[in-house]
Enzyme design. Structure first.
Site, PDB file in Angstrom:
ATOM      1  N   GLN A 138      61.939 -22.917  48.924  1.00 40.77           N
ATOM      2  CA  GLN A 138      60.972 -23.206  47.739  1.00 40.77           C
ATOM      3  C   GLN A 138      60.503 -24.438  48.036  1.00 40.77           C
ATOM      4  O   GLN A 138      59.207 -24.610  47.288  1.00 40.77           O
ATOM      5  CB  GLN A 138      61.764 -23.448  46.469  1.00 40.77           C
ATOM      6  CG  GLN A 138      62.851 -24.668  46.487  1.00 40.77           C
ATOM      7  CD  GLN A 138      63.757 -24.731  45.673  1.00 40.77           C
ATOM      8  OE1 GLN A 138      64.857 -24.004  45.290  1.00 40.77           O
ATOM      9  NE2 GLN A 138      63.541 -25.811  44.686  1.00 40.77           N
ATOM     10  N   CYS A 144      63.287 -23.160  41.696  1.00 37.33           N
ATOM     11  CA  CYS A 144      64.468 -22.295  41.990  1.00 37.33           C
ATOM     12  C   CYS A 144      64.890 -21.166  41.092  1.00 37.33           C
ATOM     13  O   CYS A 144      65.177 -20.197  41.521  1.00 37.33           O
ATOM     14  CB  CYS A 144      65.711 -23.097  41.911  1.00 37.33           C
ATOM     15  SG  CYS A 144      65.867 -24.211  40.447  1.00 37.33           S
ATOM     16  N   GLU A 205      55.432  -9.832  47.596  1.00 32.43           N
ATOM     17  CA  GLU A 205      55.175 -11.176  48.261  1.00 32.43           C
ATOM     18  C   GLU A 205      53.888 -11.398  49.212  1.00 32.43           C
ATOM     19  O   GLU A 205      53.390 -12.471  49.083  1.00 32.43           O
ATOM     20  CB  GLU A 205      56.431 -11.554  49.024  1.00 32.43           C
ATOM     21  CG  GLU A 205      56.255 -13.103  49.696  1.00 32.43           C
ATOM     22  CD  GLU A 205      57.129 -13.827  48.794  1.00 32.43           C
ATOM     23  OE1 GLU A 205      56.424 -14.909  48.557  1.00 32.43           O
ATOM     24  OE2 GLU A 205      58.168 -13.806  48.274  1.00 32.43           O
ATOM     25  N   HIS A 284      70.181 -26.216  38.824  1.00 32.20           N
ATOM     26  CA  HIS A 284      69.879 -25.361  39.956  1.00 32.20           C
ATOM     27  C   HIS A 284      70.205 -23.838  39.759  1.00 32.20           C
ATOM     28  O   HIS A 284      71.436 -23.575  39.727  1.00 32.20           O
ATOM     29  CB  HIS A 284      70.163 -26.039  41.298  1.00 32.20           C
ATOM     30  CG  HIS A 284      69.781 -25.393  42.573  1.00 32.20           C
ATOM     31  ND1 HIS A 284      68.375 -25.282  42.736  1.00 32.20           N
ATOM     32  CD2 HIS A 284      70.239 -24.785  43.868  1.00 32.20           C
ATOM     33  CE1 HIS A 284      68.128 -24.834  43.695  1.00 32.20           C
ATOM     34  NE2 HIS A 284      69.316 -24.265  44.390  1.00 32.20           N
ATOM     35  N   ASN A 308      71.052 -19.393  48.652  1.00 31.54           N
ATOM     36  CA  ASN A 308      70.103 -20.749  47.947  1.00 31.54           C
ATOM     37  C   ASN A 308      68.631 -20.409  48.431  1.00 31.54           C
ATOM     38  O   ASN A 308      68.198 -19.342  49.092  1.00 31.54           O
ATOM     39  CB  ASN A 308      70.527 -21.886  48.500  1.00 31.54           C
ATOM     40  CG  ASN A 308      70.097 -23.174  47.676  1.00 31.54           C
ATOM     41  OD1 ASN A 308      69.614 -22.986  46.700  1.00 31.54           O
ATOM     42  ND2 ASN A 308      70.810 -24.224  47.793  1.00 31.54           N
TER      43      ASN A 308
END
Length: 341
Positions: A138, A144, A205, A284, A308
């Site tokens: 990120q 996030c 994407e 988060h 993550n």
């Protein structure tokens, strides 16, 4: 993203401290290697206080790992690309999940109904089943929530179609403000799902690449739409057993955790069990892609597998093992949700 007044005040105080800080010459080569590895470049007035912050963080990491070798911790820390950031600065820039207001007691959409008679496997890992895209980054943007949302939807699209498609986080950063999200300044996963549902989809994407910046116009193009959702479902708040059932039967689930601690900032390996981690305050958003057990019998330790969005230099190639069945460690089951497709 423009630096906040809070971060600016932290920087000002750190600059003042750096003027009286004595650098350790033994660490000169390590510092140069670290800055080269992570492509760090600083202005004339910034370099000293970044070096000071890096040395202080390195000292904490070494101290923790020494205690780990003595059996005082279940996880190790490691210097990573966040090494030149104070914990305050790190939290301000990286932890962008906006927790629901305490006075709001209504569930986030339909709630998963836990069936006590459903048998679930002892271990689950959706990474090996094709449900999970590569670890993303990120950057210095509190987005996030967008990465957690795309991760969960990517898994559900694969479950339905057998195709793993990387979805656009920048699409959510730029286009979901009407639904309450604030781009690099934070947001909520279910608000992202609301946008996708009402917009009629989210772009792939490759057609809408991530730049990690605010202030861009919405550039969604229907011809590049790669996925949609019909809504979302929440996990009963605080129930790790319900979350485990969802992970086992549905796939990767969007979750939020308390990532405010320097130990989270520099997590490397092992089962993360932080005594000061809060179950009631999360900041988060990440993705629960499975769970497992280390050891046997009374020595067995259960853990969640967390993906993550801080790149592969953080954790174990971008992943964390977070303590499971330990009173909702770090709030893992406090705000969990997944999309319906």
């Amino acid at each position: 993203m423009m630096i906040s007044l809070f971060v600016l005040s932290v920087v000002t105080c750190t600059l003042a401290a750096a003027s009286s800080f004595t650098f350790d010459p033994v660490l000169d080569e390590d510092w140069m290697n670290w800055t080269s590895l992570h492509g760090k470049q600083y202005g004339k007035n910034e370099k000293d206080w970044r070096r000071m912050t890096w040395e202080k963080n390195l000292k904490k990491i070494k101290s923790h790992n020494l205690e780990h070798s003595m059996g005082k911790h279940t996880y190790r820390l490691e210097m990573n690309h966040f090494g030149d950031m104070t914990n305050e600065e790190f939290n301000q820039l990286m932890n962008g999940f906006v927790q629901k207001k305490p006075q709001s007691t209504s569930p986030n959409g339909p709630t998963l109904q836990q069936d006590d008679f459903v048998d679930i496997p002892q271990t689950v890992d959706w990474r090996g089943q094709g449900y999970v895209t590569e670890v993303k980054n990120q950057g210095h943007c509190g987005s996030c929530w967008a990465f957690s949302a795309t991760g969960s939807l990517e898994g559900q699209i694969f479950r339905k179609t057998g195709q793993l498609i990387s979805l656009s986080e920048q699409n959510l950063v730029d286009c979901s403000r009407y639904y309450g999200n604030k781009g690099c300044h934070g947001g909520r996963v279910e608000q992202a799902f609301k946008y996708i549902q009402r917009n009629g989809g989210i772009d792939i994407e490759t057609s809408y690449p991530y730049i990690g910046m605010d202030g861009q116009p919405c550039r969604y193009k229907p011809q590049y739409c790669a996925a949609n959702c019909t809504g979302y479902k929440s996990i009963p708040q605080g129930s790790e057993s319900a979350l485990a059932m969802a992970v086992a039967s549905v796939g990767p689930i969007s979750v939020a955790v308390d990532a405010a601690h320097s130990s989270f900032q520099f997590y490397c390996s092992g089962i993360y069990h932080e005594h000061s981690c809060r179950s009631y305050k999360v900041n988060h958003a990440v993705l629960a892609v499975g769970y497992g057990t280390y050891g046997e019998g009374e020595a067995a330790q259960n853990y969640w597998i967390i993906k993550n969005s801080w790149g592969k230099y953080w954790g174990t190639n971008g992943y964390m093992h977070l303590a499971k069945d330990m009173n909702n460690q770090c709030g893992i089951a406090t705000d969990a949700v997944y999309p319906l497709v």
